[in-house]
Write an enzyme that holds these catalytic residues in place. Structure first.
Site, PDB file in Angstrom:
ATOM      1  CG  ASP A 191      16.936  50.432 -25.335  1.00 41.91           C
ATOM      2  OD1 ASP A 191      16.638  51.531 -25.727  1.00 41.91           O
ATOM      3  OD2 ASP A 191      16.915  50.046 -24.164  1.00 41.91           O
ATOM      4  CE1 TYR A 242      19.269  51.343 -18.388  1.00 43.70           C
ATOM      5  CE2 TYR A 242      19.797  50.668 -20.468  1.00 43.70           C
ATOM      6  CZ  TYR A 242      18.780  50.778 -19.640  1.00 43.70           C
ATOM      7  OH  TYR A 242      17.518  50.857 -20.007  1.00 43.70           O
ATOM      8  CE  LYS A 244      16.182  53.183 -22.324  1.00 42.84           C
ATOM      9  NZ  LYS A 244      17.183  52.418 -22.595  1.00 42.84           N
TER      10      LYS A 244
END
Length: 336
Positions: free
Chosen positions: A46, A51, A77
């Site tokens: 994931d 990030y 995401k």
């Protein structure tokens, strides 16, 4: 698709630390960690554009893009679009302050519209070096980033990202979608909608040994009733349950340190590791499909795998319940 049918095992790999969360990690260390996860059989990964402004996706892609695409499950995401231009101001990440101050210097646009969702996915595919995604989470439409404005962001996502991801799922472009958040309320709101219907959700930090009461009140009963699965992010509560000093991405306050010391003392009494207790607790709820601790050192992968398989006596869970260290409503391994 049910996440439990889609995910290849109960332990995945969370890549937030690879975005240089809290500290600058050398590229070779990051790569060695992902390689260790792959070599030891981890097949669910994931990540997110947020990030490190794409850094975690780039580092993950350097390893995964060389492996057969059908051999692993990949989620990322939407909600943050990473631009080519450099950020010159101090970014506003709400409560998460300087979380990725050591990441890429690129500017990030926070947007959950249909158009931004498509752009976000395109950017992720490019950084990861892959041709498709399996799961897409709608990222951080919650109070911790937006305060009282979170409902406006939720509405933007409901009419934008939710519909795009539902269409992509229906077309077979992705296999599943849901929310990836640190708060329960956006998921509760989504599950109360008539449409669109998410396949699952990634809940970070809210179903751990240290923090689970709130999730048990409304969210998890709703999810169980609707057959919606949960991926547990942050099972070590930002590191405090794994020997670190952070809780909720900040230095842990005294009351949390005190509770962790009680948990560790009880684990020591039964001769078990606190990491084992943390992982196995998070997976004991019927809604839990997988747990995805993060890591930045190759040795952590073996530790997590060992923790997942460690034999924990039923007496530990019984003592945990008796000491009031877990909610009476929390399902425990061995039905304690």
């Amino acid at each position: 698709m049910s996440l439990k049918h889609l995910l290849p095992g109960r332990l995945g790999f969370g890549t937030a630390p690879l975005g240089n969360m809290f500290r600058a990690i050398p590229d070779e260390e990051a790569r060695a960690t992902v390689e260790a996860a792959w070599d030891q059989g981890i097949r669910y990964y994931d990540t997110a554009p947020f990030y490190g402004a794409g850094l975690a996706e780039q580092r993950l892609g350097q390893v995964l893009s060389t492996e057969p695409r059908d051999a692993y499950v990949l989620s990322t995401k939407v909600g943050r679009v990473v631009l080519d231009e450099i950020e010159t101001d101090v970014p506003d990440f709400g409560e998460k302050g300087g979380l990725f101050e050591h990441g890429n210097p690129n500017k990030i646009v926070h947007e959950w519209t249909a158009e931004a969702t498509e752009r976000s996915i395109e950017g992720s595919l490019k950084r990861l070096g892959v041709d498709r995604l399996d799961i897409v989470w709608v990222h951080d439409i919650a109070q911790d980033f937006h305060g009282d404005a979170w409902l406006q962001k939720f509405e933007e996502a409901r009419t934008g990202a939710f519909r795009v991801l539902s269409r992509l799922r229906d077309e077979g472009v992705i296999k599943a979608w849901g929310l990836g958040v640190n708060k329960t309320e956006p998921i509760e709101l989504t599950l109360a909608l008539d449409e669109p219907r998410p396949d699952g959700f990634l809940l970070a930090g809210r179903y751990t040994l240290l923090d689970h009461e709130h999730a048990l009140q409304r969210l998890l009963p709703m999810a169980q009733e609707q057959g919606v699965d949960m991926v547990v992010g942050g099972p070590y509560s930002s590191g405090i349950l794994a020997g670190g000093s952070h809780f909720e991405y900040q230095q842990a306050p005294p009351q949390i340190i005190e509770k962790v010391s009680r948990l560790k003392a009880l684990a020591g009494k039964h001769g078990i590791g606190i990491k084992a207790a943390a992982l196995q607790f998070s997976l004991a709820h019927p809604v839990s499909a997988a747990v995805i601790p993060g890591a930045t050192r190759p040795s952590r992968i073996a530790e997590d795998l060992a923790a997942l398989d460690e034999n924990i006596p039923a007496a530990f869970w019984q003592d945990l319940r008796a000491a009031g260290l877990v909610s009476p409503a929390a399902p425990l391994p061995d039905a304690a």
